[in-house]
Structure formats: structure tokens, C-alpha cells
Motif scaffolding. Structure first.
Motif, PDB file in Angstrom:
ATOM      1  N   LYS A 134      57.452  44.144  38.823  1.00 49.91           N
ATOM      2  CA  LYS A 134      57.404  43.312  40.026  1.00 49.91           C
ATOM      3  C   LYS A 134      56.446  42.140  39.868  1.00 49.91           C
ATOM      4  O   LYS A 134      56.283  41.357  40.793  1.00 49.91           O
ATOM      5  N   ALA A 135      55.809  42.051  38.716  1.00 47.48           N
ATOM      6  CA  ALA A 135      54.830  40.984  38.493  1.00 47.48           C
ATOM      7  C   ALA A 135      55.223  40.192  37.253  1.00 47.48           C
ATOM      8  O   ALA A 135      55.071  40.676  36.139  1.00 47.48           O
ATOM      9  N   ARG A 136      55.721  38.991  37.465  1.00 53.79           N
ATOM     10  CA  ARG A 136      56.034  38.108  36.328  1.00 53.79           C
ATOM     11  C   ARG A 136      54.741  37.625  35.696  1.00 53.79           C
ATOM     12  O   ARG A 136      54.641  37.461  34.481  1.00 53.79           O
ATOM     13  N   LEU A 137      53.727  37.388  36.556  1.00 52.97           N
ATOM     14  CA  LEU A 137      52.396  37.003  36.093  1.00 52.97           C
ATOM     15  C   LEU A 137      51.426  38.134  36.414  1.00 52.97           C
ATOM     16  O   LEU A 137      51.495  38.733  37.493  1.00 52.97           O
ATOM     17  N   VAL A 138      50.526  38.407  35.492  1.00 51.71           N
ATOM     18  CA  VAL A 138      49.568  39.504  35.624  1.00 51.71           C
ATOM     19  C   VAL A 138      48.186  38.923  35.887  1.00 51.71           C
ATOM     20  O   VAL A 138      47.717  38.057  35.148  1.00 51.71           O
ATOM     21  N   ALA A 139      47.540  39.398  36.957  1.00 52.72           N
ATOM     22  CA  ALA A 139      46.183  38.942  37.296  1.00 52.72           C
ATOM     23  C   ALA A 139      45.174  39.615  36.375  1.00 52.72           C
ATOM     24  O   ALA A 139      45.196  40.833  36.187  1.00 52.72           O
ATOM     25  N   MET A 140      44.300  38.788  35.812  1.00 54.95           N
ATOM     26  CA  MET A 140      43.312  39.242  34.830  1.00 54.95           C
ATOM     27  C   MET A 140      41.944  38.671  35.197  1.00 54.95           C
ATOM     28  O   MET A 140      41.851  37.556  35.703  1.00 54.95           O
ATOM     29  N   ILE A 141      40.903  39.419  34.888  1.00 56.17           N
ATOM     30  CA  ILE A 141      39.522  39.024  35.172  1.00 56.17           C
ATOM     31  C   ILE A 141      38.741  39.037  33.858  1.00 56.17           C
ATOM     32  O   ILE A 141      38.878  39.967  33.060  1.00 56.17           O
ATOM     33  N   PRO A 142      37.862  38.044  33.648  1.00 60.52           N
ATOM     34  CA  PRO A 142      37.033  38.070  32.430  1.00 60.52           C
ATOM     35  C   PRO A 142      36.083  39.273  32.409  1.00 60.52           C
ATOM     36  O   PRO A 142      35.543  39.667  33.440  1.00 60.52           O
ATOM     37  N   ILE A 143      35.903  39.822  31.227  1.00 57.64           N
ATOM     38  CA  ILE A 143      34.983  40.939  31.016  1.00 57.64           C
ATOM     39  C   ILE A 143      34.116  40.591  29.804  1.00 57.64           C
ATOM     40  O   ILE A 143      34.618  40.143  28.781  1.00 57.64           O
ATOM     41  N   TYR A 144      32.802  40.738  29.966  1.00 59.43           N
ATOM     42  CA  TYR A 144      31.846  40.294  28.949  1.00 59.43           C
ATOM     43  C   TYR A 144      30.863  41.406  28.589  1.00 59.43           C
ATOM     44  O   TYR A 144      30.422  42.144  29.477  1.00 59.43           O
ATOM     45  N   PRO A 145      30.448  41.474  27.342  1.00 59.77           N
ATOM     46  CA  PRO A 145      29.249  42.261  27.035  1.00 59.77           C
ATOM     47  C   PRO A 145      28.058  41.595  27.737  1.00 59.77           C
ATOM     48  O   PRO A 145      28.039  40.370  27.916  1.00 59.77           O
ATOM     49  N   ILE A 146      27.089  42.380  28.145  1.00 62.07           N
ATOM     50  CA  ILE A 146      25.925  41.833  28.859  1.00 62.07           C
ATOM     51  C   ILE A 146      25.283  40.688  28.079  1.00 62.07           C
ATOM     52  O   ILE A 146      24.955  39.644  28.643  1.00 62.07           O
ATOM     53  N   SER A 147      25.103  40.857  26.778  1.00 64.58           N
ATOM     54  CA  SER A 147      24.420  39.829  25.976  1.00 64.58           C
ATOM     55  C   SER A 147      25.174  38.503  26.021  1.00 64.58           C
ATOM     56  O   SER A 147      24.557  37.433  26.100  1.00 64.58           O
ATOM     57  N   GLU A 148      26.500  38.545  26.012  1.00 67.98           N
ATOM     58  CA  GLU A 148      27.297  37.318  26.080  1.00 67.98           C
ATOM     59  C   GLU A 148      27.209  36.685  27.469  1.00 67.98           C
ATOM     60  O   GLU A 148      27.103  35.473  27.609  1.00 67.98           O
ATOM     61  N   PHE A 149      27.235  37.520  28.510  1.00 72.81           N
ATOM     62  CA  PHE A 149      27.131  37.008  29.879  1.00 72.81           C
ATOM     63  C   PHE A 149      25.776  36.329  30.099  1.00 72.81           C
ATOM     64  O   PHE A 149      25.693  35.299  30.765  1.00 72.81           O
ATOM     65  N   GLU A 150      24.719  36.901  29.525  1.00 76.42           N
ATOM     66  CA  GLU A 150      23.380  36.315  29.661  1.00 76.42           C
ATOM     67  C   GLU A 150      23.279  34.950  28.987  1.00 76.42           C
ATOM     68  O   GLU A 150      22.539  34.081  29.456  1.00 76.42           O
ATOM     69  N   LYS A 151      24.025  34.738  27.903  1.00 77.31           N
ATOM     70  CA  LYS A 151      24.016  33.425  27.244  1.00 77.31           C
ATOM     71  C   LYS A 151      24.614  32.360  28.154  1.00 77.31           C
ATOM     72  O   LYS A 151      24.142  31.229  28.204  1.00 77.31           O
ATOM     73  N   ILE A 152      25.667  32.719  28.883  1.00 75.06           N
ATOM     74  CA  ILE A 152      26.335  31.790  29.796  1.00 75.06           C
ATOM     75  C   ILE A 152      25.546  31.649  31.096  1.00 75.06           C
ATOM     76  O   ILE A 152      25.541  30.590  31.712  1.00 75.06           O
ATOM     77  N   ASN A 153      24.889  32.730  31.519  1.00 74.34           N
ATOM     78  CA  ASN A 153      24.157  32.799  32.790  1.00 74.34           C
ATOM     79  C   ASN A 153      22.742  33.320  32.528  1.00 74.34           C
ATOM     80  O   ASN A 153      22.451  34.494  32.764  1.00 74.34           O
ATOM     81  N   PRO A 154      21.822  32.453  32.042  1.00 75.89           N
ATOM     82  CA  PRO A 154      20.488  32.907  31.636  1.00 75.89           C
ATOM     83  C   PRO A 154      19.669  33.588  32.736  1.00 75.89           C
ATOM     84  O   PRO A 154      18.781  34.377  32.439  1.00 75.89           O
ATOM     85  N   ALA A 155      19.963  33.319  33.991  1.00 73.13           N
ATOM     86  CA  ALA A 155      19.210  33.951  35.082  1.00 73.13           C
ATOM     87  C   ALA A 155      19.354  35.470  35.058  1.00 73.13           C
ATOM     88  O   ALA A 155      18.496  36.191  35.563  1.00 73.13           O
ATOM     89  N   PHE A 156      20.427  35.977  34.445  1.00 76.82           N
ATOM     90  CA  PHE A 156      20.639  37.419  34.403  1.00 76.82           C
ATOM     91  C   PHE A 156      19.820  38.104  33.314  1.00 76.82           C
ATOM     92  O   PHE A 156      19.805  39.328  33.237  1.00 76.82           O
ATOM     93  N   ALA A 157      19.139  37.337  32.483  1.00 78.37           N
ATOM     94  CA  ALA A 157      18.282  37.924  31.457  1.00 78.37           C
ATOM     95  C   ALA A 157      16.943  38.390  32.056  1.00 78.37           C
ATOM     96  O   ALA A 157      16.181  39.087  31.394  1.00 78.37           O
ATOM     97  N   LYS A 158      16.682  38.032  33.319  1.00 80.05           N
ATOM     98  CA  LYS A 158      15.429  38.435  33.977  1.00 80.05           C
ATOM     99  C   LYS A 158      15.443  39.935  34.252  1.00 80.05           C
ATOM    100  O   LYS A 158      16.473  40.517  34.588  1.00 80.05           O
ATOM    101  N   LYS A 159      14.264  40.522  34.137  1.00 82.70           N
ATOM    102  CA  LYS A 159      14.126  41.955  34.375  1.00 82.70           C
ATOM    103  C   LYS A 159      14.559  42.310  35.799  1.00 82.70           C
ATOM    104  O   LYS A 159      14.202  41.633  36.748  1.00 82.70           O
ATOM    105  N   GLY A 160      15.349  43.360  35.908  1.00 79.42           N
ATOM    106  CA  GLY A 160      15.785  43.860  37.207  1.00 79.42           C
ATOM    107  C   GLY A 160      17.096  43.281  37.703  1.00 79.42           C
ATOM    108  O   GLY A 160      17.697  43.814  38.641  1.00 79.42           O
ATOM    109  N   ARG A 161      17.555  42.192  37.113  1.00 81.13           N
ATOM    110  CA  ARG A 161      18.793  41.550  37.579  1.00 81.13           C
ATOM    111  C   ARG A 161      20.008  42.461  37.399  1.00 81.13           C
ATOM    112  O   ARG A 161      20.868  42.532  38.275  1.00 81.13           O
ATOM    113  N   TRP A 162      20.072  43.172  36.274  1.00 83.10           N
ATOM    114  CA  TRP A 162      21.230  44.037  36.028  1.00 83.10           C
ATOM    115  C   TRP A 162      21.233  45.245  36.953  1.00 83.10           C
ATOM    116  O   TRP A 162      22.298  45.768  37.285  1.00 83.10           O
TER     117      TRP A 162
END
Length: 174
Positions: A62-90
Motif C-alpha cells: 500500500k506504500a509506493r514510497l516508504v518513509a525513512m528517518i536518519p539513524i546515526y551512531p552517537i559519535s557521528e551525530f555529535e560531529k554534526i551537532n556539537p552541542a550534544f557532546a556536552k555531559k548529560g545531553r544524551w
């Protein structure tokens, strides 16, 4: 405390909600894309994605197109979003306090929280069903979320989209 595995390894062409599909090619339209009928260059990026389309819709085609969401290892996500490297953010993300983000244990080392994966509900891509079946077949073995982790993931995705912002509220009790 024993951590239950969030994932099961599968090797089949069937697509399901919660399938982790690495290295998907995604067309990304730039700011100069004007929808003109002339031929235009479109950038193609590679993302690791997880399926959010309902399994029953995939199974019944029933879905010609499939909805997908990006999934990242924490270390890769922190490179894109440095604010998440702060202690307690995760810990805030883990407790559901950061809108649009969800954490999943590592498929290979669930007890190591630094190897966890972060899903970003704020970006959604739709890719053709047939492309994803072909891609998953070429991948061979891949990871699929197990129950009840799949239902928790799905519920978190639904809560993100069903938010309603009100223009005012009842005053606080004093």
C-alpha cells in the motif's frame, strides 16, 4: 543489569517498520531547485535510515514510497551537532526530553551506551519501495528492531507528529 537486545539480524527481501538500512541513496533538492521542466542536477547523499512506514502497509504493498528517518551512531551525530557532546545531553535524549530525537541500543554492543544510535525524527525521506527491496537484498544481512522496542520507537515517532501547539493555556494555580 542485563540489557536485552533491541535488534534481530535478518536476511530477507521483506521490508518491515524498524528495518535499519545503511547506505541508502537519497536525492536532496538544493535551494536552487525550481521545479522547472528542464533537466536539473540533483544532489544524491548517502544516509543510514530506519523505516517508519507501517509493516502492514509494506506487506500489502500500500506504500509506493516508504518513509525513512536518519539513524546515526552517537559519535557521528555529535560531529554534526556539537552541542550534544556536552555531559548529560544524551541522558536528556534517553529520557525523552529532547523533542525529535530517540535513542536505540547498539545492535552489536547494547550494554555500551556510547555505541547507541540516535534517530532524528525531524528529517523524513521517502524512497521508492522497489529501490529499498533491491537495496535490502544487496545488503544481505541487516538489523531489524525487535518487539517491544519497535513499538516504543513507533510510539515516540507518533508522539512527535501529533504535537499540538496552543496559542494560550489556563493560568497556573498559585
Amino acid at each position: 543489569m542485563t540489557i536485552q537486545p533491541f535488534w534481530v539480524n535478518v536476511n530477507e527481501p521483506t521490508l518491515r517498520q524498524g528495518d535499519y538500512l545503511p547506505q541508502c541513496l537519497v536525492p536532496v533538492f538544493g535551494p536552487n531547485f525550481d521545479g522547472d521542466t528542464d533537466i536539473q542536477d540533483v544532489q544524491v547523499n548517502e544516509f543510514d535510515l530506519i523505516i517508519v512506514t507501517q509493516s502492514c502497509d509494506l506487506e500489502n504493498k500500500k506504500a509506493r514510497l516508504v518513509a525513512m528517518i536518519p539513524i546515526y551512531p552517537i559519535s557521528e551525530f555529535e560531529k554534526i551537532n556539537p552541542a550534544f557532546a556536552k555531559k548529560g545531553r544524551w541522558n536528556d535524549v534517553l529520557k525523552g526530553r529532547v523533542e525529535g530525537l530517540h535513542m536505540l541500543a547498539s545492535p552489536t554492543n547494547p550494554a555500551n551506551n556510547r555505541e547507541a544510535l540516535v534517530v532524528d525524527f525531524r528529517e523524513i525521506y521517502s524512497l521508492p519501495y522497489d529501490y529499498l527491496v533491491k537495496h535490502s537484498t544487496e545488503l544481505g544481512s541487516r538489523w531489524r528492531l525487535r518487539s517491544p522496542f519497535l513499538e516504543h520507537f513507533s510510539q515516540t515517532f507518533a508522539r512527535f507528529f501529533m504535537r499540538v501547539g496552543l496559542p494560550s493555556t489556563i493560568p497556573e494555580f498559585k
